[in-house]
Design a protein around this motif. Structure first.
Motif, PDB file in Angstrom:
ATOM      1  N   UNK A 112      30.037  36.163  27.844  1.00  9.96           N
ATOM      2  CA  UNK A 112      30.616  35.648  26.594  1.00  9.96           C
ATOM      3  C   UNK A 112      31.961  34.975  26.856  1.00  9.96           C
ATOM      4  N   UNK A 113      32.755  35.585  27.715  1.00  9.80           N
ATOM      5  CA  UNK A 113      34.056  34.995  28.037  1.00  9.80           C
ATOM      6  C   UNK A 113      33.873  33.640  28.720  1.00  9.80           C
ATOM      7  N   UNK A 114      32.925  33.589  29.656  1.00  3.80           N
ATOM      8  CA  UNK A 114      32.646  32.324  30.344  1.00  3.80           C
ATOM      9  C   UNK A 114      32.279  31.230  29.350  1.00  3.80           C
ATOM     10  N   UNK A 115      31.407  31.599  28.400  1.00  5.20           N
ATOM     11  CA  UNK A 115      30.975  30.615  27.410  1.00  5.20           C
ATOM     12  C   UNK A 115      32.152  30.075  26.608  1.00  5.20           C
ATOM     13  N   UNK A 116      33.060  30.965  26.266  1.00  3.67           N
ATOM     14  CA  UNK A 116      34.234  30.530  25.503  1.00  3.67           C
ATOM     15  C   UNK A 116      35.102  29.575  26.320  1.00  3.67           C
ATOM     16  N   UNK A 117      35.263  29.901  27.591  1.00  7.00           N
ATOM     17  CA  UNK A 117      36.091  29.040  28.443  1.00  7.00           C
ATOM     18  C   UNK A 117      35.421  27.683  28.625  1.00  7.00           C
ATOM     19  N   UNK A 118      34.115  27.704  28.773  1.00  6.96           N
ATOM     20  CA  UNK A 118      33.388  26.434  28.928  1.00  6.96           C
ATOM     21  C   UNK A 118      33.484  25.617  27.633  1.00  6.96           C
ATOM     22  N   UNK A 119      33.390  26.302  26.501  1.00  7.18           N
ATOM     23  CA  UNK A 119      33.519  25.610  25.209  1.00  7.18           C
ATOM     24  C   UNK A 119      34.905  24.994  25.053  1.00  7.18           C
ATOM     25  N   UNK A 120      35.906  25.586  25.687  1.00  3.80           N
ATOM     26  CA  UNK A 120      37.262  25.023  25.643  1.00  3.80           C
ATOM     27  C   UNK A 120      37.428  23.960  26.729  1.00  3.80           C
ATOM     28  N   UNK A 121      36.320  23.557  27.345  1.00  9.06           N
ATOM     29  CA  UNK A 121      36.285  22.485  28.333  1.00  9.06           C
ATOM     30  C   UNK A 121      36.919  22.813  29.673  1.00  9.06           C
ATOM     31  N   UNK A 122      36.803  24.057  30.069  1.00  5.84           N
ATOM     32  CA  UNK A 122      37.358  24.433  31.354  1.00  5.84           C
ATOM     33  C   UNK A 122      36.415  24.059  32.503  1.00  5.84           C
ATOM     34  N   UNK A 123      35.183  23.750  32.166  1.00  5.81           N
ATOM     35  CA  UNK A 123      34.219  23.427  33.208  1.00  5.81           C
ATOM     36  C   UNK A 123      33.605  24.702  33.762  1.00  5.81           C
ATOM     37  N   UNK A 124      32.371  24.593  34.207  1.00  8.80           N
ATOM     38  CA  UNK A 124      31.625  25.778  34.622  1.00  8.80           C
ATOM     39  C   UNK A 124      32.266  26.465  35.839  1.00  8.80           C
ATOM     40  N   UNK A 125      32.590  25.674  36.858  1.00  9.73           N
ATOM     41  CA  UNK A 125      33.118  26.267  38.097  1.00  9.73           C
ATOM     42  C   UNK A 125      34.394  27.053  37.848  1.00  9.73           C
ATOM     43  N   UNK A 126      35.311  26.412  37.140  1.00 11.30           N
ATOM     44  CA  UNK A 126      36.605  27.055  36.893  1.00 11.30           C
ATOM     45  C   UNK A 126      36.437  28.260  35.983  1.00 11.30           C
ATOM     46  N   UNK A 127      35.584  28.133  34.967  1.00  9.34           N
ATOM     47  CA  UNK A 127      35.361  29.250  34.035  1.00  9.34           C
ATOM     48  C   UNK A 127      34.812  30.465  34.790  1.00  9.34           C
ATOM     49  N   UNK A 128      33.866  30.214  35.696  1.00  9.36           N
ATOM     50  CA  UNK A 128      33.288  31.319  36.470  1.00  9.36           C
ATOM     51  C   UNK A 128      34.322  31.965  37.372  1.00  9.36           C
ATOM     52  N   UNK A 129      35.134  31.130  37.985  1.00 10.03           N
ATOM     53  CA  UNK A 129      36.145  31.664  38.904  1.00 10.03           C
ATOM     54  C   UNK A 129      37.170  32.515  38.147  1.00 10.03           C
ATOM     55  N   UNK A 130      37.598  31.984  37.009  1.00  6.27           N
ATOM     56  CA  UNK A 130      38.604  32.698  36.226  1.00  6.27           C
ATOM     57  C   UNK A 130      38.079  34.056  35.759  1.00  6.27           C
ATOM     58  N   UNK A 131      36.856  34.071  35.233  1.00  3.28           N
ATOM     59  CA  UNK A 131      36.339  35.345  34.710  1.00  3.28           C
ATOM     60  C   UNK A 131      36.037  36.322  35.845  1.00  3.28           C
ATOM     61  N   UNK A 132      35.518  35.815  36.971  1.00  2.00           N
ATOM     62  CA  UNK A 132      35.185  36.774  38.025  1.00  2.00           C
ATOM     63  C   UNK A 132      36.460  37.332  38.667  1.00  2.00           C
ATOM     64  N   UNK A 133      37.501  36.508  38.778  1.00  2.00           N
ATOM     65  CA  UNK A 133      38.783  37.038  39.264  1.00  2.00           C
ATOM     66  C   UNK A 133      39.333  38.087  38.322  1.00  2.00           C
ATOM     67  N   UNK A 134      39.170  37.800  37.043  1.00  4.46           N
ATOM     68  CA  UNK A 134      39.690  38.719  36.039  1.00  4.46           C
ATOM     69  C   UNK A 134      38.950  40.059  36.085  1.00  4.46           C
ATOM     70  N   UNK A 135      37.658  39.988  36.384  1.00  5.42           N
ATOM     71  CA  UNK A 135      36.841  41.210  36.344  1.00  5.42           C
ATOM     72  C   UNK A 135      36.956  42.033  37.622  1.00  5.42           C
TER      73      UNK A 135
END
Ligand code: GDP
Length: 298
Positions: free
Chosen positions: A35-58
């Motif tokens: 869900x967090x990834x989807x929100x980041x992607x919706x804010x136009x962060x792009x898939x790669x960056x969104x995945x990296x940000x959430x996985x680092x966070x987790x």
């Protein structure tokens, strides 16, 4: 202070307004991350960056129960970590004049940004000269003259259709003669004709180097945040035709697409010197990663 963005309250949306009580705890599991990834992607962060940000966070936190506030704070901290290395104001050199070439597609906010920069540097006691190098767009030249008046900075122009390199050379001569601190050169943004634009920019550079071999000291690419992921393509294209040294992102007021800035930082690592947050002369803000990340996560 960033003005309110549509993307503000991103996590509020995820948890539902009623439930978004700061003390409410949720398990940080795969569903939550998705869900967090989807929100980041919706804010136009792009898939790669969104995945990296959430996985680092987790990392090291999967399965934990966290409050909404904690999740927000962790996510914002991860985003800020991507942004921090690129948040750098335009470096000032003791050069006279320091030459700043401003590039970007038409409509991105080049003219406006030049006006705002001129005003800021003037207010800081610098002597500034502007060269209206987009000689093919009479409207752009007029706009720049208006901004020059507002900023109290002279704008050098040339007749419509004349050679921008020749104007740049004259501007260099004048700026040197007057002991100006800063010369801001506007350029054309006709990407439809990439080859022409490349040659035009190369000629401007060649000509100003006759007066100062180290010029231009900065090549600023102006990007419009509302174009979302397209901004990434523009960086790629402009890096091929000019030696881009830094970015200014405009129109961050009232867009839900601000996440693209995180993608840009992640992908290119180019300095982000300032952000445009409105159409007025003072609406150019230093780029503050923590504030930006906080506004984005809401
Ligand atoms: P240029 O063609 O690249 O020179 O773009 P302009 O400077 O003429 O800007 C295009 C439009 O975007 C104008 O209507 C500007 O007022 C507007 N603009 C530029 N920067 C910003 C900004 O930071 N926020 C907002 N809301 N509008 C901006």
């Amino acid at each position: 202070e960033l003005p309110p963005q549509e993307s503000r309250g991103m996590l509020g949306r995820l948890f539902g307004r009623r439930e978004a009580k700061p003390v409410m705890r949720r398990t940080l599991d795969d569903d939550m991350l998705e869900s967090l990834e989807e929100l980041l992607i919706a804010a136009d962060m792009g898939v790669d960056t969104a995945l990296r940000v959430t996985s680092n966070m987790a990392e090291g936190r999967l399965g934990r129960k966290l409050s909404v506030e904690e999740i927000k704070r962790l996510l914002a901290a991860e985003i800020a970590r991507v942004l921090e290395p690129v948040a750098r104001p335009l470096p000032l050199y003791p050069k006279r004049p320091q030459v700043v070439l401003v590039v970007g597609v038409n409509g991105s906010g080049k003219t406006t940004t030049i006006g705002k920069l001129a005003s800021q540097f003037r207010a800081a006691g610098k002597k500034v000269v502007i060269a209206a190098g987009d000689t093919f767009r009479a409207a752009a030249v007029e706009q720049l003259q208006v901004w020059g008046e507002r900023a109290g900075v002279p704008v050098l122009t040339a007749p419509e259709g004349s050679d921008p390199a020749s104007l740049a050379f004259d501007a260099m001569t004048k700026a040197q003669a007057e002991g100006a601190d800063l010369l801001l050169i506007d350029t054309a943004g006709r990407l439809q004709n990439r080859q022409d634009l490349m040659e035009e920019l190369a000629k401007i550079v060649r000509v100003i180097r006759k007066k100062d071999p180290e010029a231009p000291h900065n090549t600023l690419l102006v990007l419009d945040a509302t174009t979302g992921q397209n901004a990434l393509t523009q960086v790629e294209v402009f890096r091929k035709i000019a030696d881009v040294s830094g970015l200014v992102m405009t129109k961050l007021d009232g867009t839900a697409k601000g996440g693209v800035l995180v993608a840009l930082a992640d992908r290119f690592g180019l300095p982000i010197h300032a952000i445009g947050v409105g159409e007025q002369i003072d609406d150019l803000a230093p780029f503050d990663p923590e504030e930006f990340a906080a506004a984005l996560t809401g």
